[in-house]
Design an enzyme around this catalytic site. Structure first.
Site, PDB file in Angstrom:
ATOM      1  N   GLN A   1       0.843  -1.181   0.000  1.00 54.98           N
ATOM      2  CA  GLN A   1       0.000   0.000   0.000  1.00 54.98           C
ATOM      3  C   GLN A   1       0.887   1.242   0.000  1.00 54.98           C
ATOM      4  O   GLN A   1       1.895   1.268   0.703  1.00 54.98           O
ATOM      5  CB  GLN A   1      -0.845  -0.039   1.269  1.00 54.98           C
ATOM      6  CG  GLN A   1      -2.064   0.823   1.251  1.00 54.98           C
ATOM      7  CD  GLN A   1      -2.823   0.710   2.548  1.00 54.98           C
ATOM      8  OE1 GLN A   1      -2.229   0.509   3.602  1.00 54.98           O
ATOM      9  NE2 GLN A   1      -4.130   0.848   2.504  1.00 54.98           N
TER      10      GLN A   1
ATOM     11  N   GLU B   1     -10.791  -0.800   4.753  1.00 46.85           N
ATOM     12  CA  GLU B   1      -9.747  -1.024   5.734  1.00 46.85           C
ATOM     13  C   GLU B   1     -10.268  -0.824   7.138  1.00 46.85           C
ATOM     14  O   GLU B   1      -9.932  -1.565   8.063  1.00 46.85           O
ATOM     15  CB  GLU B   1      -8.566  -0.070   5.487  1.00 46.85           C
ATOM     16  CG  GLU B   1      -7.425  -0.371   6.428  1.00 46.85           C
ATOM     17  CD  GLU B   1      -6.236   0.549   6.205  1.00 46.85           C
ATOM     18  OE1 GLU B   1      -5.215   0.289   6.835  1.00 46.85           O
ATOM     19  OE2 GLU B   1      -6.336   1.491   5.411  1.00 46.85           O
TER      20      GLU B   1
ATOM     21  N   ASN C   1      -5.455   6.193  17.452  1.00 43.65           N
ATOM     22  CA  ASN C   1      -6.664   6.175  18.270  1.00 43.65           C
ATOM     23  C   ASN C   1      -7.063   7.579  18.719  1.00 43.65           C
ATOM     24  O   ASN C   1      -8.240   7.825  18.991  1.00 43.65           O
ATOM     25  CB  ASN C   1      -6.470   5.248  19.470  1.00 43.65           C
ATOM     26  CG  ASN C   1      -6.588   3.786  19.057  1.00 43.65           C
ATOM     27  OD1 ASN C   1      -6.667   3.473  17.868  1.00 43.65           O
ATOM     28  ND2 ASN C   1      -6.619   2.891  20.033  1.00 43.65           N
ATOM     29  N   GLU C   2      -6.115   8.493  18.775  1.00 42.46           N
ATOM     30  CA  GLU C   2      -6.472   9.876  19.108  1.00 42.46           C
ATOM     31  C   GLU C   2      -7.334  10.469  17.991  1.00 42.46           C
ATOM     32  O   GLU C   2      -8.331  11.144  18.248  1.00 42.46           O
ATOM     33  CB  GLU C   2      -5.211  10.736  19.314  1.00 42.46           C
ATOM     34  CG  GLU C   2      -4.473  10.466  20.616  1.00 42.46           C
ATOM     35  CD  GLU C   2      -3.789   9.116  20.644  1.00 42.46           C
ATOM     36  OE1 GLU C   2      -3.287   8.674  19.585  1.00 42.46           O
ATOM     37  OE2 GLU C   2      -3.755   8.482  21.710  1.00 42.46           O
TER      38      GLU C   2
END
Lengths: 348, 387, 348, 387
Positions: free
Chosen positions: B125, B243, B371-372
């Protein structure tokens, strides 16, 4: 009541910090991973010249005659640079043990420890692996309640690789027929003292490691930009670091108190050490977790230095007693009938 | 509501179970972060494809089985249960494959899909760039159209498994004056094209799990463009949607980790019992992994009936990545002094793959949008809090 | 495999939500705290008219003949408005229990339950206190493995005040000489089913409570400004709320699965319910913690509505089995030899 | 380093211990959030003062004992150990008192300090305003100087114990054109002055623990000003410094809570053992409370030797407030179904003051600068992260 370090102690810390930060760079650590022993005799010689190898050796044997309180700040600095040399074991664990064993063995080896000619390593049954057994000139080893004093050739080593490439861990087998030097109740007392000292050394290093990971993260997040801003200016990133700072701040005094308890051979030393190691290793583990997070993908690479300190922090948390082992010490005290708890009990 | 599998679903489960029993290598493959392991995994993809188990959600005409989401979940359960190898070509099968089916020409589909399914072409990718990170709109690598060629210059990074992959799908700026999301084009690039330099990036375990890729006047035929010139953002969003969706983090993966964690705890209960945190964490691992499974089935059923994934899908990434990290941290606590040992170390009895998993779990809260960033999205898009 | 609710179920949820949100305002709840019984017969009558009092009563007794899956979404809505009336106990716990008991008792009371003429309350030994015993027309009470069917006058009540002023909790003493209606193994089976249903009711309400606290907090932090910005635009505030949203999102499916397991009387119902209650009450407790934090000092007051929902969330976490009790259920299953765990085991 | 008490310190401990044994009321006082309880606590302050134990850190000339920080810690340990009543006048003794000693005129000291020490004057704080919250510089209440009077208008809020207090110390804007920190003046206001309306704010338990205070052309003599006109910010910072410092959250308070938590756990071990989280949390409570004590002693010793409190003091608020909340949450878990019951409820056996403490602990992470603000301060001032 005086819970401060002396001017001399703080000055010694400063000079050792300066030395270590200059000498033990991440590049030098990385170079060490590739060498046969992973250890650097030239560096050890420099420690000897600074008096560090003899810091806890009594003056009559050529050392500085200092104790765990004198050494604990230096152990923090060893953690800060992720020192691979076995200085903490040698000075904080093995030399005092050798003194406690006394007799001819001590008389012969303490002067060599002081000059740095001998690296002394101590280990107990509780240690699954013996770190740096391969470079020990004298290995003081406890197995099943018996102590052995072993020179190279009197034991065999099998290495197990750690995720931390700086660590050299060995399963040690004592040559058949080797006679123990101490047995019985005295051996158990030595083992307990040795465990306390070993765990204290881990706790102090964990403080330094946590501080280093904070420093690396603060620097990285000030430089690295995303969405047009330094990522360190995002509140979520700040709070990750602030949370580490809080836990680290409150882990310091317990470590210093544990050093005092160990130096004084206080009856509550095992509890003090357990508290110190739990608090300090927890702070270091949190530092690792939050630091890799604020580093983003860079923190996941081998190239950025963070992992050097992160892996050592992970390893120390499980060395000289893991969390469960130390919680057991705490539980045994606080859940006992008539335990002295609460206001006013701390220094009793 | 009817929480039982149909006979057809049970038959499907039985079929894949018996195929896996017969075909999963007895010896675990080497990690595909080594060249030899990569080759082993490529061969495994071919084996899977021969059994028509490689891309079960693809249409039958393309060599798949046209599985719906429930069948896919069943497949995954059996796959993880059988400890079958990790999928070296998941980028292709789950991300590029569906995107090609939606945006590719017939010629492109014929050219790329079978080779992908057979494991002949393994795909990397090319999203992230240095300094761009999660902010895909900040892409600066360029592809300049000259005649029927794109001339690509620039740099991509964090390209997983790119060290030994054959192709890269990526996004390039074709309009040099464009900003943000405009002027980006989705291009498929053979990694053996002259002008490409792949520099491995060693990860936490020292192995080159990802790479930087440098493009120096790399010529790519215009037929390798997916979608229209300048329409890359819309194409990429489809890929990113997949994704972030279910396909890459099936509940089975975490349920198997939880199961192994319970086993590890029970095998070490004498020492682990001294740390009450461990027992708590083991129970929580079981509960969270089960909840992840239940929620996934609920979402899958809703989608099957025409529902849409809403903003609540942003909770997915946080939940599984923290679960995975916590489970492995707990395993490390249980293993104690053994936790740091490499699997092949003589004293590493019982350590198995926990250390590798622990290292890998560190990447969960970071990649594909930290995750923030996910929390920002949840707050702003799902809860409607002010920007 | 169909893990969705039917159109009808979702429509019913919508209409009940509209009704409850309009009727059960915080002002009305506050007014209820001051009344003698804390309960509102007019509101109960409205429930009856909506078919809610008879929702689980079999059709032959005048009810809608629905089950736990039909009711669970409505219980969530009851939580969302912090409904004080004993509808969840009546419809989800007591009426199905009465059916299970069967016989003349059921034949007599089920029609009254359906029309709302009778409020039926069930409680087991595990409940320290019986909520709403004071308004129970029929109290089905388990004590030491015996079930009693009690009307007012056949038991005495002593109220213990809760921090949640909406809750009316009573220690219940059965009049001496009252004969049990069920004993032995059958009584134990009824108790287990009753506990499952009671805990499911708590879990479903906890989902609603958590959602309500999120909604209140999002609204408050959008309006409230500090340092010139809506406090909801600060990342720390957003992340507090996002963390609640994550835990809440993953607590929903377990609650719905537990409802299914209860409705089907599945062998794994106790485990499913334990999981549902642990996950949902944990989400609600986190919602309480983070919501009061983002409300700042306002959240600490009696005047702002947050505490209405916060206190109910705290209470429900310890009602029909506290966390320890439900963890015990989980541990008994997952740490057993031959436990069916891992991929593919969830729906077996 | 010498971690033992001197003979003098031990003698001091023995003295306060025996005085407390003789004087602490056998029956706990009512909460000072009720009028009657407030009066009981006011009397207790007088009793303390008679024994010269009311303000041990004040100079002897002002009725104190001139205790250093270590003696103060010892005093607090004995005070909490004896379960002596909470201090209704802590605003006066710990916040305003030291500020008066630093900034007050001799006349002001003579006028205010003895009455404060004797519990005759109980003081409320007037910092926060609606819409200002933690941002003290946003104060909008005005005090206009007319002759030798200030005319005060505006509103204060979150004023703890103001419902029954006698005086308020607060900050008012004396220069109407000023902004932020400039133009603020520190003024002492008798709460019975005409034009003042005190509106109780009921807190979580329904009791009026704090109040809003409305000022409608309230006349206060200029002699009630502390420090110079317009210099209020500097004066207030001294007060805020004390507030954030040690004096209000002595380690003894949290160590006694931890000790009681261990007792509660042991008394309920049969049920509590089913939740491993509880045992973990109880151990953690002990460890954290001890660490808080150790850190406090270390800081106190450093300050005694001329050291300064640095930015690391911002960690204090977060540490104790989370510790307090966690300890009470754990007690609630142990109490299970009893946790929600008011102390006087017939079935509330063993509940004691845990529920009250749990409610009170909710305020810890909020007041005196929320923990979010503290985290910003730590990151920016202690760690040097970008603003």
């Amino acid at each position: 009541m005086d819970f401060t370090f002396s001017e001399d102690q703080l000055l010694f810390q400063d000079s050792v910090r300066d030395f270590l930060v200059n000498e033990i760079t991440p590049e030098r650590l990385r170079a060490g991973w590739e060498t046969d022993t992973g250890r650097d005799p030239a560096l050890w010689q420099q420690f000897a010249e600074l008096g560090l190898t003899g810091i806890t050796v009594p003056e009559e044997h050529g050392g500085l005659g200092m104790d765990a309180v004198d050494f604990v700040l230096l152990a923090q600095e060893c953690g800060y640079v992720a020192l691979a040399e076995p200085l903490v074991n040698h000075a904080l664990v093995a030399v005092p043990l050798l003194q406690d064993i006394g007799g001819e063995l001590a008389a012969r080896w303490l002067p060599l420890a002081a000059t740095g000619e001998a690296r002394i390593i101590a280990a107990v049954e509780q240690n699954l692996m013996v770190e740096d057994a391969h470079v020990a000139d004298l290995l003081l080893l406890e197995r099943e309640g018996q102590w052995f004093a072993l020179e190279q050739g009197q034991f065999s080593c099998e290495r197990s690789e750690s995720i931390d490439p700086a660590r050299r861990l060995y399963s040690v087998t004592v040559q058949a027929g080797t006679a123990p030097i101490v047995e019985g109740a005295r051996a158990n007392a030595l083992r307990a003292a040795c465990l306390n000292r070993g765990a204290l050394g881990c706790a102090a290093q964990a403080l330094g490691l946590a501080q280093r990971m904070i420093d690396l993260s603060v620097q990285y997040t000030a430089e690295r930009k995303q969405f047009g801003k330094a990522i360190g200016s995002f509140q979520a990133v700040k709070h990750h670091m602030a949370n580490v700072a809080v836990r680290l701040e409150y882990a310091k005094a317990p470590v210093h108190r544990a050093a005092y308890a160990v130096a004084e051979d206080a009856s509550g030393a095992a509890l003090a050490v357990a508290q110190a190691k739990l608090m300090a290793c927890e702070a270091a583990n949190l530092a690792a977790k939050n630091s890799i997070q604020v580093h983003g993908a860079m923190g996941y690479t081998w190239e950025v230095d963070l992992h050097i300190f992160m892996k050592k922090a992970w390893a120390l948390a499980n060395t000289w007693g893991d969390a469960g082992w130390h919680k057991q010490q705490v539980a045994a005290v606080i859940f006992a009938d008539g335990a002295a708890l609460g206001a006013g009990a701390t220094f009793q | 509501m009817q929480l039982a599998f149909t006979e057809q679903q049970q038959a499907f489960r039985a079929e894949i179970r018996s195929w896996l029993q017969a075909n999963v290598p007895a010896q675990p493959l080497q990690t595909f972060d080594t060249e030899e392991g990569f080759q082993q995994h490529r061969e495994w993809e071919a084996t899977l494809n021969q059994g028509r188990w490689g891309m079960v959600t693809w249409p039958e005409a393309l060599g798949g089985r046209g599985c719906d989401l429930i069948e896919w979940l069943i497949f995954e359960e059996e796959y993880y249960r059988a400890r079958a190898p990790l999928r070296v070509n998941q980028n292709g099968i789950f991300l590029l494959g569906p995107t090609l089916m939606e945006y590719g020409t017939e010629e492109q589909k014929a050219r790329f899909l079978p080779a992908m399914a057979e494991g002949r072409d393994v795909w990397a990718q090319g999203w992230s760039e240095p300094g761009a990170g999660s902010d895909m709109a900040a892409i600066r690598s360029t592809a300049q159209l000259e005649g029927d060629k794109y001339i690509i210059n620039g740099q991509k990074t964090w390209s997983t498994r790119a060290v030994w992959a054959d192709w890269l799908f990526g996004m390039f700026r074709t309009d040099p004056d464009s900003e943000r999301h405009r002027g980006l084009t989705f291009i498929l690039v053979p990694l053996n094209t002259p002008g490409i330099t792949v520099r491995p990036i060693p990860q936490l375990d020292g192995l080159p799990g990802f790479a930087e890729i440098f493009f120096d006047n790399v010529e790519v035929d215009v037929s390798n463009r997916l979608g229209d010139d300048g329409a890359g953002w819309a194409v990429a969003m489809a890929t990113a949607g997949f994704e972030r969706g279910l396909m890459l983090r099936s509940p089975a993966r975490f349920q198997e980790t939880a199961r192994r964690l319970v086993e590890l705890y029970r095998a070490n209960e004498a020492s682990a019992s001294h740390d009450p945190q461990i027992r708590e964490a083991v129970m929580r691992a079981y509960l969270d992994a089960e909840s992840y499974c239940l929620s996934t089935y609920q979402t899958a059923c809703r989608l099957s009936q025409g529902g849409k994934i809403g903003a609540e899908s942003s909770t997915n990434k946080i939940f599984w990545s923290e679960l995975d990290q916590n489970m492995h941290a707990t395993a490390m606590s249980i293993l104690g002094a053994r936790a740091e040992l490499l699997a092949h170390a003589p004293a590493a009895e019982g350590v198995g793959t926990w250390l590798d998993g622990w290292l890998f779990s560190q990447s969960g809260p970071i990649y594909a949008g930290t995750n923030e960033i996910q929390r920002n999205i949840i707050a702003e898009r799902m809860l409607g809090m002010p920007r």
